[in-house]
Design a protein around this motif. Structure first.
Motif, short mmCIF file in Angstrom:
data_model
loop_
_atom_site.label_atom_id
_atom_site.label_comp_id
_atom_site.label_asym_id
_atom_site.label_seq_id
_atom_site.Cartn_x
_atom_site.Cartn_y
_atom_site.Cartn_z
N THR A 1 0.88 -1.17 0.00
CA THR A 1 0.00 0.00 0.00
C THR A 1 0.92 1.22 0.00
O THR A 1 2.14 1.08 0.06
N GLU A 2 0.35 2.40 -0.05
CA GLU A 2 1.18 3.62 -0.06
C GLU A 2 1.87 3.84 1.29
O GLU A 2 2.84 4.57 1.37
N HIS B 1 -2.79 3.08 -3.22
CA HIS B 1 -1.80 2.37 -4.04
C HIS B 1 -2.54 1.59 -5.13
O HIS B 1 -3.49 0.87 -4.83
N CYS C 1 7.19 1.08 -0.45
CA CYS C 1 6.02 1.87 -0.06
C CYS C 1 6.48 3.32 0.08
O CYS C 1 7.44 3.59 0.79
#
Ligand code: TXA
Ligand code: MG
Length: 352
Positions: free
Chosen positions: A35-36, A127, A177
């Motif tokens: 994910t971000e 993301h 990330c």
């Protein structure tokens, strides 16, 4: 269990691979994905057995609830029993993105997700791999950080591999990330809302939308054992590398001097010493391993490297890590929160 590692390019995700990983999730399997913020360990949030396996794989205490990840705002309705106007404002302002909202749960959310609480934490990651995967799976996805409980959260697929190989079905390698610290968590079930975990979305950004937002005591200070924390995750020793960590606060020159003298003392006691520095102080330190975590004036660079640096210190086998403290501005509050936890609130003031 054999773990399949899938490399997926975040800029142009290969939909066949996404669909394959989604089918594993639908069947109740575990899929780690980027994910971000940090890598997450995904499972079908409505499948109790799958969620139970998440806790097992991580060695996570059952009373620490999971965040439910969705791909679109329209998915919120069936997971919660009430959405306040303020919650709607935050969703509009920050989703998809690194903000998690705690709201009253609906009856379809299993107790195992919420650790028995009547609230549920929800976010939409921004993301592309995460969003496509959740969308393709067709179910809400619970995803704690994809690390063994207590270790620093993973920001690279190799961190996930180090912790979870053989314990999960799939690990998606989608590169680094970008943000590097976990999402901001805000409790929207109380008035004023309470910031439970600082992250990339800052207290100031939240107050711009909501007016007053309280900061939970656990964000800035240690939670004593006899106080029941609002966010169960806050009470656990988090983000801790194997080595002992000491944070040193104070004016730059004094901090460098203090850390160098402590590092030397530790060296004399036969310890292997690591120092987490900043770009502008790295050259001034002497230890077995000195790593810069970024630019003091750009806290986002520090957020992006901190967890990887803590893991690198572990890989180097250091016994003790000294680290400079970080200013509170921007994502700085989140960095200080993680750093202080990593140090078990072992904080020194240089020059005192
Ligand atoms: O950025 C993130 O949030 C990452 C990525 C993968 O999305 N996920 C993550 O999950 O950090 P986890 O499980 O490592 O942390 C979830 C935090 C814990 O501190 C937990 O106690 C809190 O959210 N939490 C979850 N549900 C809650 C609830 N109903 N009430 C209060 N706190 C809750
Ligand atoms: Mg975690």
């Amino acid at each position: 269990m054999e773990t399949k590692i899938l490399e997926i390019n975040p800029i142009d995700p290969d939909m066949d691979k996404i669909e394959y990983a989604a089918s594993i999730l639908r069947r109740g399997g575990l899929v780690a994905f980027p994910t971000e913020t940090v890598y997450g360990l995904g499972a079908d949030a409505l499948n109790e057995r799958a969620v139970e396996n998440t806790f097992k794989a991580k060695g996570r205490p059952a009373d620490n609830p999971l965040i439910v990840h969705i791909w679109d705002i329209s998915e919120v309705d069936r997971l919660v029993s009430f959405i306040s106007e303020d919650a709607t404002k935050l969703m509009r302002a920050f989703w998809p993105g690194p903000l998690t909202l705690v709201m009253k749960k609906s009856s379809i959310v299993p107790d195992i997700i919420t650790g028995g609480l009547d609230t549920v934490a929800i976010r939409i990651p921004c993301h592309p791999i995460a969003r496509q995967l959740i969308k393709a799976s067709g179910v809400p996805i619970s995803a704690p950080s994809a690390n063994i409980s207590g270790k620093p959260s993973p920001t690279l697929a190799r961190h996930v591999i180090a912790d979870l190989l053989g314990k999960v079905d799939v690990i998606i390698d989608g590169g680094a990330c970008k943000i590097g610290v976990e999402s901001t968590v805000i409790d929207m079930t109380v008035e004023p809302p309470v910031l439970l975990r600082p992250g990339d979305i800052t207290h100031i950004q939240l107050e711009k939308i909501l007016g007053h937002v309280k900061i939970d005591a656990g964000v800035v200070g240690k939670i004593e054992n006899d106080i029941k924390p609002r966010s169960p995750g806050m009470k656990y020793t988090h983000y801790s590398p194997k080595a002992e960590v000491m944070v040193v606060e104070g004016e730059k020159g004094k901090v460098v001097e203090f850390i160098n003298s402590k590092a030397n003392e530790s060296k004399c006691r036969g310890l292997l010493v690591g120092i987490l520095a900043l770009d502008n102080t790295k050259g001034e330190y002497e230890a077995d391993k000195v790593l810069s975590v970024g630019d003091a004036d750009k806290p986002e660079t520090i957020a992006a490297t901190l967890f990887a640096a803590l893991r690198e210190m572990d890989e180097a086998g250091v016994d003790i890590i000294f680290t400079q403290s970080i200013d509170e501005g921007g994502v700085g509050m989140a960095i200080r929160n993680r750093l202080f936890k990593a140090a078990g609130y072992n904080i020194f003031k240089a020059g005192e």
